[in-house]
Design a protein around this motif. Structure first.
Motif, PDB file in Angstrom:
ATOM      1  N   LEU A 100     105.855 -52.703  48.184  1.00 29.50           N
ATOM      2  CA  LEU A 100     105.105 -53.020  49.398  1.00 29.50           C
ATOM      3  C   LEU A 100     105.871 -53.915  50.365  1.00 29.50           C
ATOM      4  O   LEU A 100     105.712 -53.797  51.579  1.00 29.50           O
ATOM      5  N   ALA A 101     106.675 -54.825  49.852  1.00 34.58           N
ATOM      6  CA  ALA A 101     107.411 -55.719  50.752  1.00 34.58           C
ATOM      7  C   ALA A 101     108.357 -54.921  51.639  1.00 34.58           C
ATOM      8  O   ALA A 101     108.423 -55.147  52.862  1.00 34.58           O
ATOM      9  N   ALA A 102     109.083 -53.982  51.042  1.00 30.02           N
ATOM     10  CA  ALA A 102     110.005 -53.166  51.834  1.00 30.02           C
ATOM     11  C   ALA A 102     109.248 -52.249  52.793  1.00 30.02           C
ATOM     12  O   ALA A 102     109.694 -52.018  53.928  1.00 30.02           O
ATOM     13  N   PHE A 103     108.098 -51.724  52.350  1.00 28.45           N
ATOM     14  CA  PHE A 103     107.303 -50.875  53.238  1.00 28.45           C
ATOM     15  C   PHE A 103     106.808 -51.680  54.437  1.00 28.45           C
ATOM     16  O   PHE A 103     106.851 -51.203  55.572  1.00 28.45           O
ATOM     17  N   ARG A 104     106.327 -52.890  54.190  1.00 27.86           N
ATOM     18  CA  ARG A 104     105.836 -53.717  55.293  1.00 27.86           C
ATOM     19  C   ARG A 104     106.955 -54.066  56.269  1.00 27.86           C
ATOM     20  O   ARG A 104     106.740 -54.119  57.481  1.00 27.86           O
ATOM     21  N   ALA A 105     108.156 -54.291  55.732  1.00 20.15           N
ATOM     22  CA  ALA A 105     109.286 -54.579  56.614  1.00 20.15           C
ATOM     23  C   ALA A 105     109.614 -53.378  57.498  1.00 20.15           C
ATOM     24  O   ALA A 105     109.981 -53.537  58.667  1.00 20.15           O
ATOM     25  N   ALA A 106     109.476 -52.176  56.929  1.00 22.54           N
ATOM     26  CA  ALA A 106     109.777 -50.966  57.693  1.00 22.54           C
ATOM     27  C   ALA A 106     108.663 -50.600  58.661  1.00 22.54           C
ATOM     28  O   ALA A 106     108.930 -50.069  59.748  1.00 22.54           O
ATOM     29  N   TYR A 107     107.410 -50.892  58.274  1.00 17.27           N
ATOM     30  CA  TYR A 107     106.251 -50.520  59.094  1.00 17.27           C
ATOM     31  C   TYR A 107     105.320 -51.723  59.241  1.00 17.27           C
ATOM     32  O   TYR A 107     104.242 -51.777  58.637  1.00 17.27           O
ATOM     33  N   PRO A 108     105.705 -52.695  60.028  1.00 12.39           N
ATOM     34  CA  PRO A 108     104.926 -53.943  60.127  1.00 12.39           C
ATOM     35  C   PRO A 108     103.543 -53.777  60.738  1.00 12.39           C
ATOM     36  O   PRO A 108     102.704 -54.672  60.591  1.00 12.39           O
ATOM     37  N   GLU A 109     103.284 -52.658  61.414  1.00 16.12           N
ATOM     38  CA  GLU A 109     101.987 -52.463  62.047  1.00 16.12           C
ATOM     39  C   GLU A 109     101.012 -51.676  61.171  1.00 16.12           C
ATOM     40  O   GLU A 109      99.920 -51.340  61.614  1.00 16.12           O
ATOM     41  N   VAL A 110     101.405 -51.374  59.941  1.00 18.57           N
ATOM     42  CA  VAL A 110     100.513 -50.707  58.988  1.00 18.57           C
ATOM     43  C   VAL A 110     100.032 -51.735  57.967  1.00 18.57           C
ATOM     44  O   VAL A 110     100.829 -52.341  57.256  1.00 18.57           O
ATOM     45  N   ALA A 111      98.719 -51.926  57.904  1.00 21.84           N
ATOM     46  CA  ALA A 111      98.113 -52.794  56.895  1.00 21.84           C
ATOM     47  C   ALA A 111      97.691 -51.939  55.711  1.00 21.84           C
ATOM     48  O   ALA A 111      97.045 -50.906  55.882  1.00 21.84           O
ATOM     49  N   VAL A 112      98.076 -52.342  54.510  1.00 25.99           N
ATOM     50  CA  VAL A 112      97.809 -51.559  53.311  1.00 25.99           C
ATOM     51  C   VAL A 112      96.682 -52.193  52.514  1.00 25.99           C
ATOM     52  O   VAL A 112      96.719 -53.382  52.197  1.00 25.99           O
ATOM     53  N   GLU A 113      95.684 -51.394  52.205  1.00 21.49           N
ATOM     54  CA  GLU A 113      94.577 -51.813  51.342  1.00 21.49           C
ATOM     55  C   GLU A 113      94.648 -50.963  50.070  1.00 21.49           C
ATOM     56  O   GLU A 113      94.318 -49.784  50.071  1.00 21.49           O
ATOM     57  N   GLY A 114      95.115 -51.554  48.989  1.00 25.77           N
ATOM     58  CA  GLY A 114      95.285 -50.830  47.740  1.00 25.77           C
ATOM     59  C   GLY A 114      94.061 -50.905  46.863  1.00 25.77           C
ATOM     60  O   GLY A 114      93.601 -52.005  46.533  1.00 25.77           O
ATOM     61  N   ILE A 115      93.509 -49.765  46.506  1.00 21.66           N
ATOM     62  CA  ILE A 115      92.371 -49.690  45.593  1.00 21.66           C
ATOM     63  C   ILE A 115      92.900 -49.121  44.288  1.00 21.66           C
ATOM     64  O   ILE A 115      93.073 -47.909  44.149  1.00 21.66           O
ATOM     65  N   PHE A 116      93.206 -49.990  43.339  1.00 23.58           N
ATOM     66  CA  PHE A 116      93.816 -49.589  42.085  1.00 23.58           C
ATOM     67  C   PHE A 116      92.761 -49.624  40.989  1.00 23.58           C
ATOM     68  O   PHE A 116      92.294 -50.687  40.595  1.00 23.58           O
ATOM     69  N   SER A 117      92.377 -48.449  40.523  1.00 22.64           N
ATOM     70  CA  SER A 117      91.281 -48.340  39.562  1.00 22.64           C
ATOM     71  C   SER A 117      91.469 -47.091  38.716  1.00 22.64           C
ATOM     72  O   SER A 117      92.015 -46.089  39.193  1.00 22.64           O
ATOM     73  N   ASP A 118      91.016 -47.145  37.472  1.00 21.65           N
ATOM     74  CA  ASP A 118      91.090 -45.979  36.597  1.00 21.65           C
ATOM     75  C   ASP A 118      89.849 -45.094  36.700  1.00 21.65           C
ATOM     76  O   ASP A 118      89.734 -44.107  35.982  1.00 21.65           O
ATOM     77  N   THR A 119      88.911 -45.456  37.572  1.00 22.36           N
ATOM     78  CA  THR A 119      87.771 -44.585  37.827  1.00 22.36           C
ATOM     79  C   THR A 119      88.168 -43.512  38.837  1.00 22.36           C
ATOM     80  O   THR A 119      89.109 -43.689  39.622  1.00 22.36           O
ATOM     81  N   ASN A 120      87.466 -42.400  38.834  1.00 24.38           N
ATOM     82  CA  ASN A 120      87.777 -41.276  39.707  1.00 24.38           C
ATOM     83  C   ASN A 120      87.150 -41.513  41.077  1.00 24.38           C
ATOM     84  O   ASN A 120      85.975 -41.253  41.298  1.00 24.38           O
ATOM     85  N   ILE A 121      87.936 -42.004  42.011  1.00 25.86           N
ATOM     86  CA  ILE A 121      87.447 -42.356  43.344  1.00 25.86           C
ATOM     87  C   ILE A 121      87.351 -41.105  44.218  1.00 25.86           C
ATOM     88  O   ILE A 121      88.256 -40.265  44.227  1.00 25.86           O
ATOM     89  N   ASP A 122      86.251 -41.004  44.957  1.00 22.30           N
ATOM     90  CA  ASP A 122      86.057 -39.897  45.891  1.00 22.30           C
ATOM     91  C   ASP A 122      86.797 -40.226  47.186  1.00 22.30           C
ATOM     92  O   ASP A 122      86.471 -41.198  47.869  1.00 22.30           O
ATOM     93  N   LEU A 123      87.788 -39.411  47.527  1.00 22.93           N
ATOM     94  CA  LEU A 123      88.621 -39.715  48.679  1.00 22.93           C
ATOM     95  C   LEU A 123      87.833 -39.770  49.974  1.00 22.93           C
ATOM     96  O   LEU A 123      88.068 -40.636  50.825  1.00 22.93           O
ATOM     97  N   VAL A 124      86.877 -38.857  50.134  1.00 30.21           N
ATOM     98  CA  VAL A 124      86.129 -38.788  51.387  1.00 30.21           C
ATOM     99  C   VAL A 124      85.082 -39.896  51.453  1.00 30.21           C
ATOM    100  O   VAL A 124      85.019 -40.658  52.422  1.00 30.21           O
ATOM    101  N   ALA A 125      84.264 -40.034  50.414  1.00 24.25           N
ATOM    102  CA  ALA A 125      83.198 -41.031  50.433  1.00 24.25           C
ATOM    103  C   ALA A 125      83.749 -42.445  50.504  1.00 24.25           C
ATOM    104  O   ALA A 125      83.146 -43.324  51.132  1.00 24.25           O
ATOM    105  N   ASP A 126      84.895 -42.698  49.878  1.00 25.87           N
ATOM    106  CA  ASP A 126      85.475 -44.035  49.859  1.00 25.87           C
ATOM    107  C   ASP A 126      86.542 -44.230  50.927  1.00 25.87           C
ATOM    108  O   ASP A 126      87.261 -45.222  50.907  1.00 25.87           O
ATOM    109  N   ARG A 127      86.655 -43.262  51.845  1.00 21.47           N
ATOM    110  CA  ARG A 127      87.557 -43.361  52.992  1.00 21.47           C
ATOM    111  C   ARG A 127      88.997 -43.639  52.573  1.00 21.47           C
ATOM    112  O   ARG A 127      89.690 -44.470  53.151  1.00 21.47           O
ATOM    113  N   ILE A 128      89.456 -42.924  51.554  1.00 26.82           N
ATOM    114  CA  ILE A 128      90.817 -43.079  51.073  1.00 26.82           C
ATOM    115  C   ILE A 128      91.756 -42.212  51.922  1.00 26.82           C
ATOM    116  O   ILE A 128      91.538 -41.018  52.077  1.00 26.82           O
TER     117      ILE A 128
END
Length: 298
Positions: free
Chosen positions: A110-138
């Motif tokens: 993430l540090a290198a990604f932020r350096a390359a794209y400083p205007e992108v904010a990353v919100e990481g949802i790290f979970s072993d549950t099966n997240i619904d991409l559409v309902a959870d706006r992934i």
């Protein structure tokens, strides 16, 4: 009627209630209801009917939604393309992955990604549950599996392999661990899924597959906990290459039964990039995909 009105209708249809949309937008549910009432008055038709549990599209609403969906995606795409001419990718990127993959593969990058794209904010949802991409706006998910089902865009990030590993300290005093049958003399660190905790599959250089029973009295999840237990010298473990590559290079884990391929389910597994839209991929998503592809072997 503007683009916000059109996306509002789509959000309500997807989430099934004014309240859910209001929570996502940070507004009062009554204001969402008033907006919908105004849209319906402008169109001269009723878009939603309320059931005991959720808002449902009327027949006319479903037809209208089907026709506007490609239009809203094209408008978003046009806006994103126009912005891309003047600036780097920007906005909030919601990224989903399993807990262990997120912690050990994504976070260190993430540090290198932020350096390359400083205007992108990353919100990481790290979970072993099966997240619904559409309902959870992934915006982008990484799934570890032989294949990914669902009406999504799916692209392979990398092939994955499993290996049997143990710490050098454990191996110094433990019985030999060179062939699959040697597992009978060891108590493995096991994952709670049935196939992982009862038998492992080994394949020799000629492609012959052998099923080997395994046993152990330590069962852990997620995979990161199994890695930590192996590093602590508790016993051998079956772990993916992306998780243990650094440990093998550093010598803190040693490869066991090295002449055999090994898995608990299938030998053809991969890490997949998954995202919901087939026609509109925001610049922030393209940036992360390109970055992960370019940096997967770091």
């Amino acid at each position: 009627m503007n683009l916000n009105d059109l996306t509002l209708i789509q959000e309500i249809a997807r989430l099934g209630s004014f309240a859910s949309v209001a929570r996502q937008r940070g507004v009062d549910p009554s204001s969402v209801g008033r907006l919908v009432a105004g849209i319906e008055a402008e169109l001269g038709l009723r878009l939603f009917s309320r059931t005991t549990r959720r808002m449902e599209l009327t027949e006319a609403g479903a037809l209208y939604l089907a026709r506007i969906a490609p239009l809203t995606e094209e408008l978003e795409r046009a806006r994103e393309d126009a912005r891309a001419i003047q600036s780097k990718p920007r906005g909030n990127l919601r990224l989903s992955a399993s807990a262990t993959f997120g912690l050990h593969f994504i976070v260190p990058r993430l540090a290198a990604f932020r350096a390359a794209y400083p205007e992108v904010a990353v919100e990481g949802i790290f979970s072993d549950t099966n997240i619904d991409l559409v309902a959870d706006r992934i915006d982008l998910a990484i799934r570890l599996a032989p294949e990914v089902e669902g009406d999504y865009v799916v692209s392979k990030l990398m092939d994955t392999r499993y290996r049997v590993v143990a710490s050098p300290e454990y191996l110094r005093t433990a019985p030999h661990l060179v062939r699959p049958e040697d597992m009978e003399e060891h108590r493995a660190i096991l994952f709670p899924f049935r196939d992982y905790r009862s038998r492992w599959l080994f394949q020799d250089a000629q492609g012959k597959i052998r099923e080997q029973a395994v046993s152990g009295d330590i069962v852990l999840s997620p995979a990161g906990a199994i890695r930590d237990a192996a590093l602590a010298g508790i016993g051998p473990a079956l772990l993916p290459d992306w998780l243990i590559a650094g440990d093998l290079a550093a010598g803190s884990l040693s490869l066991c039964i090295a002449d055999w391929e090994v898995t608990a389910t299938t030998f053809d597994t991969a890490a997949w990039l998954v995202y919901p839209s087939r026609s509109y991929v925001p610049g922030k998503v393209r940036a992360m995909i390109d970055y992960l592809r370019g940096g997967k072997n770091e």
